[in-house]
Design an enzyme around this catalytic site. Sequence first.
Site, PDB file in Angstrom:
ATOM      1  N   SER A  62       2.388 -38.947 -28.637  1.00  0.00           N
ATOM      2  CA  SER A  62       1.227 -39.501 -27.947  1.00  0.00           C
ATOM      3  C   SER A  62       1.549 -39.575 -26.462  1.00  0.00           C
ATOM      4  CB  SER A  62       0.911 -40.908 -28.477  1.00  0.00           C
ATOM      5  OG  SER A  62      -0.035 -41.568 -27.658  1.00  0.00           O
ATOM      6  N   TYR A 116       3.111 -50.095 -29.803  1.00  0.00           N
ATOM      7  CA  TYR A 116       2.839 -48.675 -30.039  1.00  0.00           C
ATOM      8  C   TYR A 116       3.529 -47.793 -29.003  1.00  0.00           C
ATOM      9  CZ  TYR A 116       0.163 -44.395 -30.928  1.00  0.00           C
ATOM     10  OH  TYR A 116      -0.210 -43.094 -31.224  1.00  0.00           O
TER      11      TYR A 116
END
Length: 262
Positions: A147, A160
Amino acid sequence: MPGPADAIPPPARPLPGTGRTAVVTGASSGIGAATAARLAAEGFDVVLGARRLDRLTELADGIGARALPLDVTDPVSVDAFVAELPRVHVLVNNAGGAFDANPVAEADLDSWARTYEVNVLGTVRLTKALLPALRASGAGDVLFVGSTAGLVSYEGGASYTAAKHGVHTLAETLRLELVGEPVRVIEIAPGMVRTEEFTLNRVRDRERAEAVYRGVREPLVAEDVADCIAWTLTRPHHVNVDLLVVRPRAQAAQHKVAREPE
C-alpha cells in the site's frame, strides 16, 4: 491470388500464464478476487486461499480455479494449505486489512496485534512455507500487495501504516536475500482503492466508509490493481518490477485528493 496457405490461420499463441500455478491469498473479495479472475483469464492455474470457503468456492467455480481454506494467521491452516500444492510458481500475498482508524494516543492494542498478525506475520508465514516450491519451479514469483501506506504515514492510520511499512521492508529484504536465485520479488503499492469491504472493516460504519470516497472522481477499483499485478507477473522472467505505485489520478498523495462538490 492468395494461395491455400494464406487461408490457414497462424497458430494460437499460448496465454502468458499457461503451465504456471498461482496462489492468491485473501481471494474471497476485493483485490484478491479480482486478481484471481484476471490470472485465470491469463492462463494461470489459480489456487484461491481465504477463510470464507463459501465465497471462495463460488468464485473458483466461476473462473475455473481451485479453492482451499486458508487462514494465514494459523500455522496449522497454512501447513494444510501448502500440503495440497504439489507445485507453485507464483504467490500473490494479498491477505491483509486495516481494522481501526485510531490515533496513537487512543491505540487499541488488540487491533494493532490483529493488523500485524494478518498483514505481516501471516505473509511471512506463508511465504516461508512456499519458498522451497517457488525456488524449485525455476521461475518463481513472490508478489506482495502492499500500500502507499507502507511508504507514507498519515494521521489515524498508525496500526495499518506500521504494518504496511513492515510488508514493504519484508519485500525489500527478501529481494536482497534471493538475489541470484530464480525468484522475483514484486511489490504493488496501491493508493485509494474502492472495494466493498476494506474501509467498512476499518471504520465499521457504512456512512463513514462512504465518506472516504465522497467527491472523488474515479477512485481505483479492484480490477485496476489486478491489471497491474497481472502485468508484472507476465513480464519476461528476467524483468523484475521491484515496486509499482498506483493511484487514481484524483490522488496526488496520501493527503492530497481532489474532491468534486456534491
